[in-house]
Enzyme design. Structure first.
Site, short mmCIF file in Angstrom:
data_model
loop_
_atom_site.label_atom_id
_atom_site.label_comp_id
_atom_site.label_asym_id
_atom_site.label_seq_id
_atom_site.Cartn_x
_atom_site.Cartn_y
_atom_site.Cartn_z
N HIS A 57 -1.39 1.38 -4.26
CA HIS A 57 -1.74 2.80 -4.14
C HIS A 57 -0.83 3.71 -4.94
O HIS A 57 -0.80 4.92 -4.72
CB HIS A 57 -1.71 3.21 -2.65
N GLN A 70 0.84 -1.20 0.00
CA GLN A 70 0.00 0.00 0.00
C GLN A 70 0.88 1.25 0.00
O GLN A 70 0.39 2.36 -0.13
CB GLN A 70 -0.90 0.03 1.23
N ASN A 71 2.18 1.03 0.17
CA ASN A 71 3.11 2.16 0.33
C ASN A 71 3.45 2.78 -1.01
O ASN A 71 3.58 2.09 -2.02
CB ASN A 71 4.40 1.70 1.02
N ASP A 115 6.11 4.95 -1.06
CA ASP A 115 7.41 5.58 -0.78
C ASP A 115 8.58 5.00 -1.58
O ASP A 115 9.71 5.48 -1.45
CB ASP A 115 7.71 5.51 0.73
N ASN A 119 3.00 -6.99 13.59
CA ASN A 119 2.64 -5.62 13.92
C ASN A 119 2.74 -5.47 15.43
O ASN A 119 2.20 -6.30 16.16
CB ASN A 119 1.19 -5.37 13.46
N PRO A 120 3.41 -4.39 15.92
CA PRO A 120 3.48 -4.22 17.38
C PRO A 120 2.10 -4.03 18.02
O PRO A 120 1.93 -4.23 19.22
CB PRO A 120 4.33 -2.95 17.55
N CYS A 178 2.50 19.32 -18.51
CA CYS A 178 2.90 18.30 -19.48
C CYS A 178 3.62 18.94 -20.67
O CYS A 178 3.10 19.91 -21.24
CB CYS A 178 1.63 17.58 -19.95
N THR A 228 0.61 -2.92 8.66
CA THR A 228 -0.55 -2.17 8.18
C THR A 228 -1.68 -2.28 9.20
O THR A 228 -1.88 -3.32 9.83
CB THR A 228 -1.04 -2.66 6.80
N CYS A 258 1.21 18.36 -23.94
CA CYS A 258 -0.11 18.98 -24.17
C CYS A 258 -0.36 20.18 -23.25
O CYS A 258 -1.40 20.82 -23.32
CB CYS A 258 -1.23 17.95 -23.99
N1 APR Z 1 6.73 -2.69 12.26
C1 APR Z 1 5.50 -3.19 11.93
N2 APR Z 1 4.35 -2.49 12.04
C2 APR Z 1 4.45 -1.22 12.50
C3 APR Z 1 5.69 -0.62 12.87
C4 APR Z 1 6.85 -1.42 12.73
N3 APR Z 1 8.07 -0.94 13.05
N4 APR Z 1 5.44 0.65 13.29
C5 APR Z 1 4.10 0.84 13.17
N5 APR Z 1 3.52 -0.28 12.73
C6 APR Z 1 2.10 -0.52 12.42
C7 APR Z 1 1.13 0.29 13.23
O1 APR Z 1 0.82 -0.39 14.44
C8 APR Z 1 -0.07 0.34 12.28
O2 APR Z 1 -0.92 -0.79 12.51
O3 APR Z 1 1.91 -0.12 11.09
C9 APR Z 1 0.55 0.22 10.91
C10 APR Z 1 0.50 1.50 10.11
O4 APR Z 1 -0.85 1.75 9.87
P1 APR Z 1 -1.29 3.06 9.05
O5 APR Z 1 -0.56 4.23 9.54
O6 APR Z 1 -2.79 3.03 9.02
O7 APR Z 1 -0.73 2.80 7.58
P2 APR Z 1 -1.33 1.84 6.51
O8 APR Z 1 -1.92 0.62 7.13
O9 APR Z 1 -0.29 1.64 5.47
O10 APR Z 1 -2.50 2.71 5.85
C11 APR Z 1 -3.18 2.12 4.75
O11 APR Z 1 -4.35 4.16 4.40
O12 APR Z 1 -4.03 6.38 4.63
C12 APR Z 1 -4.23 5.39 3.68
O13 APR Z 1 -3.46 5.15 1.46
C13 APR Z 1 -3.03 5.27 2.78
O14 APR Z 1 -1.80 3.30 2.10
C14 APR Z 1 -2.37 3.96 3.21
C15 APR Z 1 -3.53 3.19 3.78
#
Ligand code: APR
Length: 248
Positions: A122, A104-105, A107, A213-214, A147, A188, A150
């Site tokens: 995304h 979803q990243n 970056d 995920n923590p 562009c 995520t 165009c």
């Molecule tokens: N290792 C693993 N997980 C982590 C870490 C880490 N070091 N640090 C934070 N997290 C977890 C958090 O606990 C959280 O559950 O990563 C998750 C980040 O969640 P979000 O900030 O919601 O990001 P994401 O899930 O990518 O968001 C999904 O939402 O805003 C839209 O389009 C955007 O792609 C994005 C989508």
């Protein structure tokens, strides 16, 4: 759901012909120093809600403001490096013939680390295209960019709130999720659809579901395992255990 299995216990679930899908979010880039979406935003842009900027209406209303935000994020991303979690996923890709990274990243850190079998749900902050003729623009000299063929307005090639995901990317990610035997949900919050549906699809079709995920996530309740650890810490440990198991 089993909590905090060891890397060895998880590695025992994999075999060379495992069909592996890994869904990543902003959490995998957190240890590179890139703020996640649900982190409190700090500094210059803290007064803006990403939802206010990452949408087409805001872009048409004030393309310079939206481009300043993306340029700020891009410059920040260019100062950081992929972390051990990104590199561990590159090694995992090379351990299995059927491996798909669905991110979803935007970056570009997975790509900078060397991930090749990657589906960008995304989009990607490093790509831009003209909203009039669709032509991709490589060099961004001025903000907002126009562009050269165009004269139309150029936008970042990222999915904004309220926009559909790239059709082919979602179709392939969906198909891979239905067919996989192991689905990992890494970094995520699993709150944003349709990406967040993928782990449920996989689980429904019999895949083993592993969350790294923590924090707790909504998908944790249907997962087989939840590792409450940072991805940059646990993924390298998992890859070491996998190498021992698969390479004997
Ligand atoms: N290792 C693993 N997980 C982590 C870490 C880490 N070091 N640090 C934070 N997290 C977890 C958090 O606990 C959280 O559950 O990563 C998750 C980040 O969640 P979000 O900030 O919601 O990001 P994401 O899930 O990518 O968001 C999904 O939402 O805003 C839209 O389009 C955007 O792609 C994005 C989508």
């Amino acid at each position: 759901m089993k909590i905090n299995p060891s890397p060895e216990e998880l590695a025992s679930l994999f075999s060379p012909n495992s069909k592996v899908v890994v869904l990543t979010g902003a959490g995998v880039s957190a240890e590179s120093g890139v703020a996640t979406f649900r982190d409190k935003t700090t500094g210059l842009w803290s007064r803006f809600n990403p939802k206010e900027l990452a949408n087409f209406t805001s872009f048409l209303k004030d393309p310079k403001l939206v481009w300043d935000w993306y340029d700020f994020r891009k410059q920040a991303i260019h100062t950081v490096q992929p972390n051990p979690g990104h590199f561990a996923l590159v090694e995992m890709e090379n351990l299995f013939s059927d491996f798909t990274l669905v991110t979803q990243n935007i970056d570009n850190l997975h790509q900078r680390a060397g991930s090749a079998k990657i589906i960008e749900l995304h989009g990607n902050i490093e790509r831009n295209y003209c909203i009039k003729c669709g032509r991709f623009k490589i060099e961004i000299e001025e903000l907002p960019p126009t562009c050269e063929s165009c004269g139309g307005l150029v936008r970042p090639d990222v999915v904004w709130f309220g926009e559909n995901l790239p059709e082919d990317a979602l179709r392939i990610a969906w198909q891979k999720s239905e067919e996989c035997t192991i689905f990992m949900v890494v970094g995520t919050s699993a709150e944003v659809f349709p990406a967040a549906r993928l782990p449920y699809e996989a689980s429904k079709n019999g895949a083993t579901l592993i969350v790294i995920n923590p924090d707790e996530t909504p998908v944790s309740v249907v997962s087989d395992f939840h590792v409450f650890e940072k991805s940059g810490i646990f993924l390298p440990q998992l890859v070491n255990a996998l190498k021992k198991k698969l390479n004997g």
